[in-house]
Design an enzyme around this catalytic site. Sequence first.
Site, PDB file in Angstrom:
ATOM      1  N   SER A 183       2.799 -10.268  -1.728  1.00  0.00           N
ATOM      2  CA  SER A 183       3.862 -11.027  -1.065  1.00  0.00           C
ATOM      3  C   SER A 183       3.785 -10.869   0.452  1.00  0.00           C
ATOM      4  O   SER A 183       4.060 -11.815   1.195  1.00  0.00           O
ATOM      5  CB  SER A 183       5.224 -10.559  -1.575  1.00  0.00           C
ATOM      6  OG  SER A 183       5.455  -9.195  -1.237  1.00  0.00           O
ATOM      7  N   HIS A 227       3.271 -10.615  -5.563  1.00  0.00           N
ATOM      8  CA  HIS A 227       3.849  -9.364  -6.039  1.00  0.00           C
ATOM      9  C   HIS A 227       3.423  -8.225  -5.133  1.00  0.00           C
ATOM     10  O   HIS A 227       2.244  -8.102  -4.783  1.00  0.00           O
ATOM     11  CB  HIS A 227       3.389  -9.082  -7.476  1.00  0.00           C
ATOM     12  CG  HIS A 227       3.840  -7.752  -7.993  1.00  0.00           C
ATOM     13  ND1 HIS A 227       2.972  -6.735  -8.327  1.00  0.00           N
ATOM     14  CD2 HIS A 227       5.088  -7.261  -8.227  1.00  0.00           C
ATOM     15  CE1 HIS A 227       3.657  -5.687  -8.748  1.00  0.00           C
ATOM     16  NE2 HIS A 227       4.936  -5.981  -8.702  1.00  0.00           N
ATOM     17  N   SER A 228       4.377  -7.409  -4.713  1.00  0.00           N
ATOM     18  CA  SER A 228       4.082  -6.215  -3.920  1.00  0.00           C
ATOM     19  C   SER A 228       3.332  -6.589  -2.627  1.00  0.00           C
ATOM     20  O   SER A 228       3.800  -7.427  -1.863  1.00  0.00           O
ATOM     21  CB  SER A 228       3.293  -5.214  -4.770  1.00  0.00           C
ATOM     22  OG  SER A 228       3.187  -3.963  -4.137  1.00  0.00           O
ATOM     23  N   LEU A 229       2.164  -5.996  -2.411  1.00  0.00           N
ATOM     24  CA  LEU A 229       1.400  -6.285  -1.196  1.00  0.00           C
ATOM     25  C   LEU A 229       1.001  -7.750  -1.126  1.00  0.00           C
ATOM     26  O   LEU A 229       0.854  -8.311  -0.031  1.00  0.00           O
ATOM     27  CB  LEU A 229       0.157  -5.393  -1.142  1.00  0.00           C
ATOM     28  CG  LEU A 229      -0.709  -5.509   0.113  1.00  0.00           C
ATOM     29  CD1 LEU A 229       0.066  -5.108   1.360  1.00  0.00           C
ATOM     30  CD2 LEU A 229      -1.972  -4.663  -0.027  1.00  0.00           C
TER      31      LEU A 229
END
Length: 644
Positions: A298, A294-296
């Site tokens: 990924s 999720h977010s960073l």
Amino acid sequence: MLDSVALDETFQLLSEGKIATEEAIVKTDGGRYDVDVSRRLRTAIYWEETPLSVRRCSWFFKGSLETRYTPYDEDMAEKLEEEYHNSLTNSLWRRVLEFPLGNKIMFQNPNVLLDFSNYGPVDDWTQVTEGQIRPLIVKRGIDGFDISDGEKTVIDHLIFLVHGIGSVCDLRFRSVVEVVDDFRILSFQMLDTHFPTAVAEQRIGRVEFLPVSWHAPLHGDDTGIDKRLRPITLPSIPKLRHFANDTILDVLFYTSPVYCETIISTVAHELNRLYKIFLQRNPTFEGQVSLGGHSLGSLILFDLLAHQPLVSNQEPGDDILDEEAVSYVSDLNDPTVEEVCQVLQLGEHLVKFQREQFTFSDLLLLSEEDLASLGLPMGPRKRLLTYLRDLEIRRAKLKQEDGNIPAHDSTVSYTIGLAGTGQPSISYPLLDFHPAAFYALGSPTAMFVTVRGIDCLGEDFVLPTCPKFYNIFHPYDPIAYRIETLIDVNMVNVPPVIIPHHKGRKRMHIELRETMARFSADIKERFFESFRSTWSTVQNLTTFRSSMPPGYEEESQCTDDLDTSNSDESAAAEKPAAVESVIRCIGKLNGGSRIDYVLQEAPLESFNEYLFALTSHVVYWESEDTMLMMLRETYAGMDIHPDK
């Protein structure tokens, strides 16, 4: 219920002396916890967590306005059970008993028991003389409780989930362990509602989700970053500054050559550690492993997977490099350029190296810009650079084992890409498994890749050990970016794939919006068709072409322009619906399949995009649509599909 039965059976064996104290360990919660029955403690296996007490419950109480029962401690429960049997045997009812801990229990009849612990004197006729009026309701046994059977023992697939910036993952300030717990429960619900036939036929078990945390090691004592930030942080607005230091700065830490390797190494180490523990606790597991970020998180996984060495015809769990590559490392001799191209399947590009008369030592000196100037596509460039770097790391480790030479220099630098400074050049650890798929949720990967100076990944770009990649995002997520347009610039005008709603079809407001667009296009089409017909009639009324007014040609051209404009508008209005039905080959990153998938916004969210921008970035943890897509793609590889 399965866990309770297993715990009670172990308790009985321990009470009878049939097992030793150290053997009274029971796996619970799908194997994620161990319960020490003798010490009554539940301990987390995969992550750090304060041990929780476990209680053998048989008697419960609750207030008249409460909805949940609270269990008595075991000593109190034993005394209540003893007195209950005494009353039942001797018909001793309508009496109040005081217990050593101050509890005053009214045994009215076998079905009515009341607790007057905090009420003062009470007579045998349940008349309260002082204090509060309503006593606590006492219940014996678990009859009437809604207790689930528990998680299935068969695990079909394992998915590791990596969090984004900060120590909390949503607006409820929950940790990654908590949000993944709810995400896992959501998967059980989706399996029951969308795969009922496969569940009833016992063709599927469940998918295990395990959290991967990297925030605590980054901000721990080992790095000392929080200690160094404290003196330079201004004293004003302390809560906001603490939030910035603890959360927002994680993005800057990842772009730093000093802390980037710490984050990458932590994630890789955690993945390998969790995978090893999982196999030890599930020796019969034969499924595959996937990754989600999720977010960073990924972006971290994307960089890690992009720098894994290329493998061919290998099973997960084997060594990352094939036998030929390992043999080159074991004797510490330089392989030839031909051998390197053979290992990396770069035979078609061998002539380019031979033309320049490169040796293996020359390859070590080449930068990505040099390889690009030779005409190597993005995929082969990344493949070769990753192979050369990992080969040097393995050699260094062998030298370290032989002569205590440091494995590698911890100093990191920046790689200069084709259009400026790129990502930090660090040592990327090797994973002990090959992911079957990678799910990026609300991912800024494309933005970071662009900022690093890479204009296009190219159609040959792949994640060497991961064949599938899905970029999932909410339409209003301000952190999410598309991946397909980095692979093929022609995908700019092609909308992402709409993820179906878990209840079927599209949301009503989206269907209404598309219907209105088509209706508007039809109205315009009919208007211009009527206009063309009228103009054609006027033209036919003229007797001689020579008597036509001089401006006729211009007017006719104007009509043609209107016709063309109308056709373009109609085509544009029908384009989204037409595009969705066209299957395009998008490079090799996801095996040629589509990569970008967009969730459907809720009706309330469609009223104001900016109002729900913040919540849209954390919506994935509670999204049934996201979960259903992950389950659908996971079980499709097992030829199991949702019921229609």
